[in-house]
Enzyme design. Structure first.
Site, PDB file in Angstrom:
ATOM      1  N   CYS A 196       1.002  -1.196   0.019  1.00 25.36           N
ATOM      2  CA  CYS A 196       0.011  -0.096   0.010  1.00 25.36           C
ATOM      3  C   CYS A 196       0.802   1.211   0.210  1.00 25.36           C
ATOM      4  O   CYS A 196       0.252   2.138  -0.529  1.00 25.36           O
ATOM      5  CB  CYS A 196      -0.961  -0.046   1.230  1.00 25.36           C
ATOM      6  SG  CYS A 196      -1.743  -1.445   1.423  1.00 25.36           S
ATOM      7  N   CYS A 320      18.907   2.329  -3.783  1.00 22.82           N
ATOM      8  CA  CYS A 320      18.506   1.938  -2.447  1.00 22.82           C
ATOM      9  C   CYS A 320      17.017   1.574  -2.639  1.00 22.82           C
ATOM     10  O   CYS A 320      16.421   1.304  -3.557  1.00 22.82           O
ATOM     11  CB  CYS A 320      18.810   2.910  -1.377  1.00 22.82           C
ATOM     12  SG  CYS A 320      17.817   4.601  -1.718  1.00 22.82           S
TER      13      CYS A 320
END
Lengths: 353, 80
Positions: A196, A320
Site C-alpha cells: 500500500c 536503495c
C-alpha cells in the site's frame, strides 16, 4: 482450556457483563453456548495494519478470549487513514503495543498477547500452534506464503485477505482439509511487493476486507454458516461488484510444503540492464533481495570501511529502496572519497524488470 | 470463430486498460493456454505479472474453451 468468566457458567449471575454480548447472544445460532465458544477461542492476528486493525477490533468486541497480535512495525503517520486502532499520539510506538492497550480498554475480559517481532521461519510454526485460527493481515507475498506453509504444518486454518488500490481478495485456507494458498497461487515471479505504501489504497477498503476476515473467523469459531474455503472472493469498491472464483486443493502443492523444511519464498528479480554494475546501499534485510553478480551490496552504514569493494574503473549505478539513500551515498562518496564514476539510479523498483 | 468474454483484475486491468472485453478466437485455438498466449501477444506487459486463470468462475489452466465462456485473469494481491 481457558477459565470461563463466571457469568458464562451461570448466565443469571452477572447481567451487567452478560449485557455487552446481548445482541449476539440473541442470535439463535450463537446463544450462550456460542458466546462460550467465542470466549474459549484463540486467534492470532498477523500484521496489525489496514486489515489487522479492524479485524482485531471486532474480534475483541465480540469477546474472543485470547487474541495474539504480531507485528514488528511502529505506527507511522501515513498509517492513520486506514489503521483505525491508532491515533496521532501513537506515531513512533510499536503497533502491537498500542493495539493491545486499545483492545484491552475496549474489552477487559479478554486476554491480548503482543509480539513485537516479525513472523519468521524460526518462530512461525510454534507460535501458530498456540492458536486455533490465524488471520492474515500482512502486506507482502513472502509472509503470506510463510503463513500458509506454517499453518499447513501446524494444521490450522487461516483467513487470508489482500488488497490492491480499490480491489480486495478474501479466502479461508487450510480449513478442514481444504485448499491452501499455494493451491490457488502456486508460484509467482514478482519484481516487487506492490504494497500500500507504494501503490496507494482507499482507507475504507482494508476496513471492509478486515471485517469480512473477522466474520469468517467468528463463523469458524461458532461452526455456523458457509465458510469461504475453496473459494476466492474478489471485491471491487469502485464498481461495487464482487465475484467468487472456485479453486481446488492441489495434492502436489500440499506434498511439497509438507516434505521440505519451512523456508522463505524467493522473490525472483531480474535487472532491466544486463551489463551495468550496481551498488546496493540498502540494509541486508530489505526486500526484494537481488542476487546477481552485477550487484555489489554495501549498506550505507558500512560504506566508509568498504571503499575498496567499489570499482573505480567503470560506471557504477547506486540504488536503495526509495532513492533517498542512494542520492546521499553518491554525494558522500564523490565529495569525501573522490569517486567520479558513480551515478544515482534511484529506487530498487526502477532498476528491476 | 468463437466469442470469449475476458475479465481482468488488479494490475492486469491497468495494463489492458479495460476491465473486460470480448475476444474472438479461431475455434481451433480454443484452449486456455492459447487464449493466454493471445493476450500476452496483445498485452506484452502482462508477462511481467503473476496471475491465475479462471474459466467460468473456476481456476483451470488446462481447459478447452467453448463459445461464450467467461475467462478471468486474476493476479494475487499483496497489500494489507
Amino acid at each position: 482450556m481457558m477459565r470461563l468468566p463466571f457469568y458464562l457458567l451461570s448466565p443469571e449471575a452477572d447481567m451487567a457483563n452478560l449485557n455487552r454480548y446481548d445482541r449476539q447472544i440473541k442470535l439463535s445460532e450463537v446463544g450462550f453456548e456460542g458466546q462460550q465458544k467465542i470466549h474459549q477461542a484463540k486467534v492470532l492476528v498477523i500484521g496489525l495494519g489496514g486489515l489487522g486493525c479492524p479485524a482485531a477490533q471486532y474480534l475483541a468486541a465480540s469477546g474472543v478470549g485470547h487474541l495474539g497480535l504480531i507485528d514488528h512495525d511502529v505506527v507511522n503517520i501515513t498509517n492513520l487513514h486506514r489503521q483505525i486502532l491508532y491515533a496521532e499520539k501513537d506515531v513512533g510506538q510499536p503497533k502491537v503495543i498500542v493495539a493491545k492497550s486499545v483492545l484491552e480498554a475496549l474489552n477487559s475480559e479478554i486476554k491480548v498477547t503482543a509480539y513485537v517481532e516479525p513472523l519468521t521461519v524460526e518462530n512461525a510454526v510454534a507460535l501458530i500452534a498456540e492458536y486455533d485460527i490465524v488471520l492474515d493481515g500482512t502486506d507482502n507475498f513472502q509472509t503470506k506464503y510463510l503463513i500458509n506453509d506454517a499453518c499447513l504444518l501446524a494444521d490450522k486454518p487461516f483467513v487470508g485477505a489482500s488488497i490492491y488500490k480499490y480491489q480486495g481478495q478474501l479466502s479461508v485456507f487450510n480449513f478442514r482439509g481444504g485448499p491452501s494458498y499455494r493451491c490457488l497461487y502456486p508460484h509467482h515471479h514478482l519484481t516487487d511487493n506492490n504494497n500500500c505504501e507504494e501503490t496507494g489504497v482507499l482507507g475504507v477498503l482494508p476496513g471492509i476486507l478486515g471485517t469480512m476476515q473477522a466474520a469468517e473467523t467468528l463463523k469458524m469459531i461458532l461452526d455456523i454458516g458457509a465458510v469461504l474455503h475453496g473459494k476466492l472472493k474478489f471485491i471491487d469498491v469502485l464498481a461495487q461488484s464482487d465475484q467468487t472464483i472456485l479453486f481446488e486443493r492441489s495434492e502436489e502443492q500440499i506434498k511439497l510444503i509438507k516434505e521440505r523444511p519451512l523456508q522463505l519464498e524467493t522473490i525472483i528479480c531480474e535487472l532491466k540492464e544486463k551489463n551495468k554494475i550496481y551498488l546496493d546501499v540498502r540494509e541486508i534485510f530489505e526486500q526484494p533481495q537481488i542476487e546477481d553478480k552485477q550487484v555489489i551490496h554495501i549498506p550505507v552504514s558500512q560504506l566508509t570501511e568498504r571503499l575498496d569493494a567499489i570499482p573505480t574503473n567503470e560506471k557504477v549505478y547506486v540504488f536503495c529502496q526509495s532513492g533517498r539513500r542512494s542520492k546521499k551515498a553518491v554525494a558522500y562518496l564523490t565529495e569525501a572519497h573522490g569517486f567520479d564514476n558513480l551515478l544515482d539510479a534511484g529506487s530498487v523498483e526502477s532498476i528491476l524488470k | 470463430m468463437m466469442m470469449i468474454k475476458v475479465k481482468y483484475f488488479g494490475a492486469i486491468a491497468e495494463v489492458t486498460g479495460v476491465s473486460e472485453e470480448v475476444l474472438v478466437l479461431e475455434a481451433v485455438d480454443s484452449s486456455v493456454q492459447k487464449l493466454s498466449a493471445f493476450c500476452l501477444q496483445k498485452y506484452p506487459q502482462i508477462g511481467n505479472l503473476s496471475f491465475q486463470v479462471a474459466v467460468n468462475q473456476k481456476i483451470s489452466s488446462n481447459t478447452e474453451l467453448s463459445e461464450n465462456d467467461e475467462v478471468a485473469f486474476l493476479p494475487p494481491f499483496a497489500g494489507g
